[in-house]
Write a protein that holds these residues in place. Structure first.
Motif, PDB file in Angstrom:
ATOM      1  N   ALA A 154       0.833  -1.204   0.000  1.00  0.00           N
ATOM      2  CA  ALA A 154       0.000   0.000   0.000  1.00  0.00           C
ATOM      3  C   ALA A 154       0.867   1.253   0.000  1.00  0.00           C
ATOM      4  CB  ALA A 154      -0.942  -0.003   1.200  1.00  0.00           C
ATOM      5  N   GLU A 155       1.956   1.218   0.747  1.00  0.00           N
ATOM      6  CA  GLU A 155       2.855   2.369   0.807  1.00  0.00           C
ATOM      7  C   GLU A 155       3.553   2.600  -0.528  1.00  0.00           C
ATOM      8  OE1 GLU A 155       5.485   1.445   3.965  1.00  0.00           O
ATOM      9  OE2 GLU A 155       4.006   1.775   5.571  1.00  0.00           O
ATOM     10  N   LEU A 158      -5.865   4.814  -6.236  1.00  0.00           N
ATOM     11  CA  LEU A 158      -6.790   3.693  -6.392  1.00  0.00           C
ATOM     12  C   LEU A 158      -6.160   2.392  -5.931  1.00  0.00           C
ATOM     13  CD1 LEU A 158      -9.369   2.344  -7.374  1.00  0.00           C
ATOM     14  CD2 LEU A 158      -8.394   2.287  -9.691  1.00  0.00           C
ATOM     15  N   SER A 159      -4.951   2.113  -6.378  1.00  0.00           N
ATOM     16  CA  SER A 159      -4.302   0.868  -5.979  1.00  0.00           C
ATOM     17  C   SER A 159      -4.006   0.859  -4.484  1.00  0.00           C
ATOM     18  CB  SER A 159      -3.015   0.654  -6.781  1.00  0.00           C
ATOM     19  OG  SER A 159      -2.111   1.728  -6.587  1.00  0.00           O
ATOM     20  N   ALA A 160      -3.668   2.028  -3.922  1.00  0.00           N
ATOM     21  CA  ALA A 160      -3.423   2.110  -2.483  1.00  0.00           C
ATOM     22  C   ALA A 160      -4.709   1.838  -1.707  1.00  0.00           C
ATOM     23  CB  ALA A 160      -2.864   3.484  -2.119  1.00  0.00           C
ATOM     24  N   GLY A 161      -5.809   2.420  -2.187  1.00  0.00           N
ATOM     25  CA  GLY A 161      -7.088   2.210  -1.517  1.00  0.00           C
ATOM     26  C   GLY A 161      -7.535   0.761  -1.564  1.00  0.00           C
ATOM     27  N   LEU A 162      -7.392   0.135  -2.716  1.00  0.00           N
ATOM     28  CA  LEU A 162      -7.783  -1.273  -2.850  1.00  0.00           C
ATOM     29  C   LEU A 162      -6.938  -2.162  -1.943  1.00  0.00           C
ATOM     30  CD1 LEU A 162      -8.309  -1.495  -6.720  1.00  0.00           C
ATOM     31  CD2 LEU A 162     -10.073  -1.633  -4.956  1.00  0.00           C
ATOM     32  N   GLU A 165     -12.474   4.522  -7.862  1.00  0.00           N
ATOM     33  CA  GLU A 165     -12.016   5.062  -6.581  1.00  0.00           C
ATOM     34  C   GLU A 165     -12.179   4.000  -5.505  1.00  0.00           C
ATOM     35  OE1 GLU A 165     -14.334   8.500  -5.712  1.00  0.00           O
ATOM     36  OE2 GLU A 165     -13.749   9.589  -7.520  1.00  0.00           O
ATOM     37  N   ALA A 166     -11.288   4.026  -4.537  1.00  0.00           N
ATOM     38  CA  ALA A 166     -11.380   3.105  -3.405  1.00  0.00           C
ATOM     39  C   ALA A 166     -10.631   3.712  -2.232  1.00  0.00           C
ATOM     40  CB  ALA A 166     -10.787   1.747  -3.761  1.00  0.00           C
ATOM     41  N   GLU A 167     -11.221   3.609  -1.057  1.00  0.00           N
ATOM     42  CA  GLU A 167     -10.558   4.105   0.148  1.00  0.00           C
ATOM     43  C   GLU A 167     -11.135   3.422   1.376  1.00  0.00           C
ATOM     44  OE1 GLU A 167     -11.270   8.146   1.307  1.00  0.00           O
ATOM     45  OE2 GLU A 167     -13.191   8.231   0.259  1.00  0.00           O
ATOM     46  N   LEU A 168     -10.338   3.450   2.429  1.00  0.00           N
ATOM     47  CA  LEU A 168     -10.751   2.886   3.704  1.00  0.00           C
ATOM     48  C   LEU A 168     -10.766   4.007   4.727  1.00  0.00           C
ATOM     49  CD1 LEU A 168     -11.396   0.107   5.086  1.00  0.00           C
ATOM     50  CD2 LEU A 168      -9.018   0.103   5.845  1.00  0.00           C
ATOM     51  N   GLN A 169     -11.946   4.283   5.299  1.00  0.00           N
ATOM     52  CA  GLN A 169     -12.089   5.296   6.337  1.00  0.00           C
ATOM     53  C   GLN A 169     -12.431   4.572   7.638  1.00  0.00           C
ATOM     54  OE1 GLN A 169     -14.901   8.333   5.256  1.00  0.00           O
ATOM     55  NE2 GLN A 169     -13.930   8.761   3.290  1.00  0.00           N
ATOM     56  N   GLY A 170     -11.466   4.515   8.525  1.00  0.00           N
ATOM     57  CA  GLY A 170     -11.661   3.704   9.726  1.00  0.00           C
ATOM     58  C   GLY A 170     -11.752   2.254   9.316  1.00  0.00           C
ATOM     59  N   ARG A 171     -12.879   1.625   9.600  1.00  0.00           N
ATOM     60  CA  ARG A 171     -13.110   0.247   9.188  1.00  0.00           C
ATOM     61  C   ARG A 171     -14.129   0.146   8.065  1.00  0.00           C
ATOM     62  NH1 ARG A 171      -9.185  -3.345  10.208  1.00  0.00           N
ATOM     63  NH2 ARG A 171      -8.268  -2.912  12.245  1.00  0.00           N
ATOM     64  N   THR A 172     -14.541   1.297   7.523  1.00  0.00           N
ATOM     65  CA  THR A 172     -15.527   1.289   6.446  1.00  0.00           C
ATOM     66  C   THR A 172     -14.842   1.441   5.099  1.00  0.00           C
ATOM     67  OG1 THR A 172     -17.212   2.261   7.898  1.00  0.00           O
ATOM     68  CG2 THR A 172     -17.603   2.374   5.517  1.00  0.00           C
ATOM     69  N   THR A 232     -15.948   3.046  -5.466  1.00  0.00           N
ATOM     70  CA  THR A 232     -16.747   3.761  -6.457  1.00  0.00           C
ATOM     71  C   THR A 232     -16.589   3.114  -7.824  1.00  0.00           C
ATOM     72  OG1 THR A 232     -16.511   5.838  -5.230  1.00  0.00           O
ATOM     73  CG2 THR A 232     -17.151   6.003  -7.551  1.00  0.00           C
ATOM     74  N   VAL A 233     -17.713   2.890  -8.476  1.00  0.00           N
ATOM     75  CA  VAL A 233     -17.735   2.210  -9.773  1.00  0.00           C
ATOM     76  C   VAL A 233     -18.373   3.118 -10.818  1.00  0.00           C
ATOM     77  CG1 VAL A 233     -18.528   0.178 -11.040  1.00  0.00           C
ATOM     78  CG2 VAL A 233     -17.932  -0.025  -8.618  1.00  0.00           C
ATOM     79  N   LYS A 234     -17.754   3.178 -11.985  1.00  0.00           N
ATOM     80  CA  LYS A 234     -18.354   3.903 -13.113  1.00  0.00           C
ATOM     81  C   LYS A 234     -19.042   2.893 -14.019  1.00  0.00           C
ATOM     82  CE  LYS A 234     -15.976   5.333 -16.724  1.00  0.00           C
ATOM     83  NZ  LYS A 234     -15.051   6.093 -17.605  1.00  0.00           N
ATOM     84  N   PHE A 235     -20.342   3.139 -14.256  1.00  0.00           N
ATOM     85  CA  PHE A 235     -21.129   2.282 -15.129  1.00  0.00           C
ATOM     86  C   PHE A 235     -21.418   3.025 -16.432  1.00  0.00           C
ATOM     87  CE2 PHE A 235     -22.267   0.992 -10.804  1.00  0.00           C
ATOM     88  CZ  PHE A 235     -22.134  -0.386 -10.866  1.00  0.00           C
TER      89      PHE A 235
END
Length: 236
Positions: A81-82, A88-92, A170-177, A181-184
């Motif tokens: 992650a670092e 995006l890759s860090a968030g995933l 998009e992808a991120e972790l806020q706390g444990r949540t 985000t997906v583009k359709f």
């Protein structure tokens, strides 16, 4: 004699207390009907079963366990992650740290199914299905639009011809949540009719290209493997 009755009372109260504790534990261990998700929930499809037949959402996760299936440890994931070259890759990677069962391909498949279910439920005014898939504020927006349509005596016919693209942007972790985000990019036929069945908006012969951006969220500590739609927007 008095002491004997006191001893009997103590034993009786202890037995009653033990019985109540067991009853309380049995009640707290049950799920209520309000916690149920749709039987065809897209984020449950494809979930593997445990050898004892239990669903994954009934198994307590072990976040500190090494990933024996692919040989990757938590420390290696943190370093990855670092070193990630994009947000995006860090968030995933951070989401994979928190949720050991997260799989990008499986998530996208679930998101595609959720998109189809929500679009159809909205057109049909199916509040029950929407309520189970949407966060409260998103549901309120959908319900308000449905109420306005119904008050005007209008009906919406939607045909989802094709989901041409479903991509995590998009992808991120806020706390444990976890937020993903997906583009359709889809092909749809939308026809709005009045009470007499006359077309108010749209063309039954015209296929429109529609782009939507949806954000799903899930508490990674929850036993429930399902994700909830928490935000929708259009491309800027």
């Amino acid at each position: 004699m008095g002491e004997g009755f006191q001893l009997f009372d103590i034993i009786l109260f202890a037995a009653i207390a033990a019985f109540l504790v067991l009853r309380l534990r049995s009640v707290l261990g049950k799920r209520t009907g309000h916690e149920q998700r749709p039987s065809n929930d897209p984020f449950q499809q494809g979930q593997q079963k445990r050898p004892n037949g239990q669903d994954r959402d009934k198994v307590v996760p072990m976040p500190d366990r090494s990933r024996a299936e692919d040989g990757i440890t938590d420390e290696e994931l943190r370093k990855a992650a670092e070193k990630a070259d994009t947000p995006l890759s860090a968030g995933l990677t951070q989401i994979k740290l928190a949720d050991r069962d997260f799989d990008e391909d499986q998530f996208v498949q679930g998101a595609r199914g959720a998109f189809e279910m929500v679009v159809n439920a909205y057109a049909e005014g199916d509040r029950k299905s929407l309520r189970q898939l949407l966060a409260n504020d998103v549901y309120q927006d959908f319900e308000q639009a449905i109420e306005q349509r119904e008050s005007a005596g209008q009906t919406l016919e939607t045909t989802l011809v094709n989901i041409r693209e479903a991509e995590i942007i998009e992808a991120e972790l806020q706390g444990r949540t976890a937020f993903v985000t997906v583009k359709f990019v889809t092909e749809q036929i939308n026809l709005l009719k009045d009470a007499e069945g006359n077309a108010v908006e749209g063309d039954p012969e015209h296929v429109s290209d529609v782009t939507d951006i949806w954000t799903f969220a899930r508490n990674t500590r929850s036993r429930d493997p399902n994700w909830t739609l928490v935000a929708t927007r259009s491309p800027e």
